[in-house]
Design a protein around this motif. Structure first.
Motif, PDB file in Angstrom:
ATOM      1  N   THR A  38       3.400  53.839  -2.046  1.00 52.50           N
ATOM      2  CA  THR A  38       3.926  52.710  -2.812  1.00 52.50           C
ATOM      3  C   THR A  38       5.256  52.250  -2.240  1.00 52.50           C
ATOM      4  N   ARG A  41       4.760  50.425   1.005  1.00 54.08           N
ATOM      5  CA  ARG A  41       4.280  49.050   0.823  1.00 54.08           C
ATOM      6  C   ARG A  41       5.416  48.113   0.444  1.00 54.08           C
ATOM      7  N   TYR A  45       6.850  45.156   2.764  1.00 58.18           N
ATOM      8  CA  TYR A  45       6.907  43.774   2.272  1.00 58.18           C
ATOM      9  C   TYR A  45       8.306  43.191   2.492  1.00 58.18           C
ATOM     10  N   VAL A  50       4.167  42.992   5.813  1.00 55.70           N
ATOM     11  CA  VAL A  50       2.972  42.706   5.018  1.00 55.70           C
ATOM     12  C   VAL A  50       3.325  41.711   3.921  1.00 55.70           C
ATOM     13  N   ASP A  51       2.271  41.111   3.318  1.00 58.74           N
ATOM     14  CA  ASP A  51       2.507  40.253   2.175  1.00 58.74           C
ATOM     15  C   ASP A  51       2.423  41.069   0.891  1.00 58.74           C
ATOM     16  N   GLU A  52       2.472  40.388  -0.268  1.00 62.78           N
ATOM     17  CA  GLU A  52       2.488  41.121  -1.543  1.00 62.78           C
ATOM     18  C   GLU A  52       1.200  41.893  -1.808  1.00 62.78           C
ATOM     19  N   HIS A  53       0.126  41.570  -1.054  1.00 68.03           N
ATOM     20  CA  HIS A  53      -1.145  42.267  -1.225  1.00 68.03           C
ATOM     21  C   HIS A  53      -1.314  43.410  -0.223  1.00 68.03           C
ATOM     22  N   GLY A  54      -0.326  43.579   0.631  1.00 72.11           N
ATOM     23  CA  GLY A  54      -0.404  44.626   1.639  1.00 72.11           C
ATOM     24  C   GLY A  54      -1.079  44.199   2.919  1.00 72.11           C
ATOM     25  N   ASP A  55      -1.409  42.915   3.035  1.00 71.41           N
ATOM     26  CA  ASP A  55      -2.044  42.417   4.252  1.00 71.41           C
ATOM     27  C   ASP A  55      -0.978  42.038   5.280  1.00 71.41           C
ATOM     28  N   SER A  57       1.565  40.255   7.563  1.00 72.36           N
ATOM     29  CA  SER A  57       2.270  39.020   7.237  1.00 72.36           C
ATOM     30  C   SER A  57       2.957  38.468   8.461  1.00 72.36           C
ATOM     31  N   VAL A 120       8.461  40.795  -6.886  1.00 72.29           N
ATOM     32  CA  VAL A 120       7.048  41.089  -6.652  1.00 72.29           C
ATOM     33  C   VAL A 120       6.643  42.423  -7.266  1.00 72.29           C
ATOM     34  N   PHE A 121       7.498  43.437  -7.110  1.00 71.26           N
ATOM     35  CA  PHE A 121       7.116  44.797  -7.500  1.00 71.26           C
ATOM     36  C   PHE A 121       7.881  45.320  -8.716  1.00 71.26           C
TER      37      PHE A 121
END
Length: 345
Positions: A38, A41, A45, A50-55, A57, A120-121
């Motif tokens: 976590t 991630r 971000y 990565v983006d907010e979805h973990g993909d 970026s 975001v988180f």
């Protein structure tokens, strides 16, 4: 030959910004990915990996300013970029830990043009992510087996201590009536300049540099920090959010006593007194903020800030010239100093 001898290194090609990025970012990614999932991630971000979805970026991961300073300074004392790769990555992590926490403290919703990590988180996890970046930074320098490890570890710990002290002073000044330019300077020297000093001094510590070299580099970093922060304060009030990636006049809205405001309040006269009355009021509408910005400029706060920033940049370059670095490194650092203060790149 001493590592500080410049006779045979003055013409060595210095690394490009792309080289610094390709050298430092993979190490940053490697260490961040090893965190608890976590936290990894959230940190990824924030860093733009990565983006907010973990993909993956394409977001900006920062300018790696401190790593670039450290790498150029390393060349100046006869080292290779690889010799400071680990501390350069560690300093970028430490810097980014302060950004994660700053966004929470200041309630800034944007960082580098997209939602800040805490938006975001949530603030609780973002606080832990910032803490994780601090711990990771210190672990990297402690585990690094290069020369001067003890001195570099101590420099990092001291830089972190100063950053935290400066943040505490800033919050106290923001809430109290006694903020002045002297206190502002102390806050900036701790909160902003400490990491820039660390960037410039670390290579000299690795190379076993003489005390006069360390002192000159510390002075360069201190004045660079003041020049940058004062310029940044001007940008907060009159800058373009498309350039800064943050909303305009955030410091004014929070009543954070930035240099242009302090200079305007210190000027005296009816304009200054009108500004003081608004400053201690609770108005936060666009009209209130615009009027305060106009009053700061009318009282001379913007002009004074721009002059003071240029003066500190000149002082930073004077100290840099006393460090005895290679001509190529001095030229590269001179250009870097200008870009940092004036956002010319």
């Amino acid at each position: 030959m001493s590592t500080l001898d410049t006779s045979s290194t003055g013409l060595r090609a210095l690394p490009s910004p792309g080289t610094v990025r390709s050298t430092v970012l993979p190490l940053v990614r490697q260490h961040v990915s090893a965190l608890e999932p976590t936290l990894a991630r959230i940190c990824s971000y924030h860093l733009g990996f990565v983006d907010e979805h973990g993909d993956p970026s394409g977001a900006a991961s920062g300018k790696l300013t401190r790593a670039a300073l450290m790498t150029a300074a390393a060349e100046g004392v006869g080292l290779r970029p690889e010799d400071v790769r680990s501390p350069a990555a560690a300093l970028e992590l430490l810097h980014n830990s302060t950004l994660v926490h700053d966004d929470i403290i200041d309630a800034d919703e944007l960082r580098r043009g997209r939602p800040a990590a805490w938006k975001v988180f949530g603030p609780d996890l973002a606080i832990l992510a910032g803490d994780a970046l601090q711990a990771l930074s210190l672990q990297i320098v402690v585990d690094d087996t290069g020369p001067g490890r003890a001195e570099i570890s101590s420099a990092f710990a001291e830089a972190l201590r100063l950053v935290l002290a400066g943040q505490s002073r800033e919050l106290t000044a923001r809430l109290g009536p006694g903020a002045d330019i002297a206190e502002y300077h102390r806050i900036v020297e701790e909160k902003t300049a400490a990491l820039l000093e660390c960037a410039l001094v670390t290579p000299a510590l690795r190379a076993g540099g003489a005390e006069h070299v360390l002192g000159a580099l510390r002075g360069a970093g201190r004045h660079l920090g003041l020049a940058f922060q004062i310029s940044n304060d001007v940008e907060d009030i009159w800058g373009d959010p498309a350039v800064t990636g943050k909303p305009v006049r955030g410091d004014v809205q929070r009543r954070n006593p930035s240099f242009p405001v302090l200079a305007a309040l210190d000027a005296g006269g009816p304009v200054s007194e009108r500004l003081r009355a608004l400053w201690h009021g609770d108005g936060t509408t666009a009209a209130h903020l615009q009027e305060m910005a106009d009053l700061v400029e009318e009282a001379g706060g913007r002009r004074t800030a721009e002059q003071r920033s240029r003066g500190h940049l000149d002082s930073a370059l004077e100290h840099l010239g006393r460090a005895g670095l290679t001509p190529a490194a001095t030229a590269e650092l001179t250009a870097l100093f200008d870009r940092i203060v004036n956002r010319t790149a």
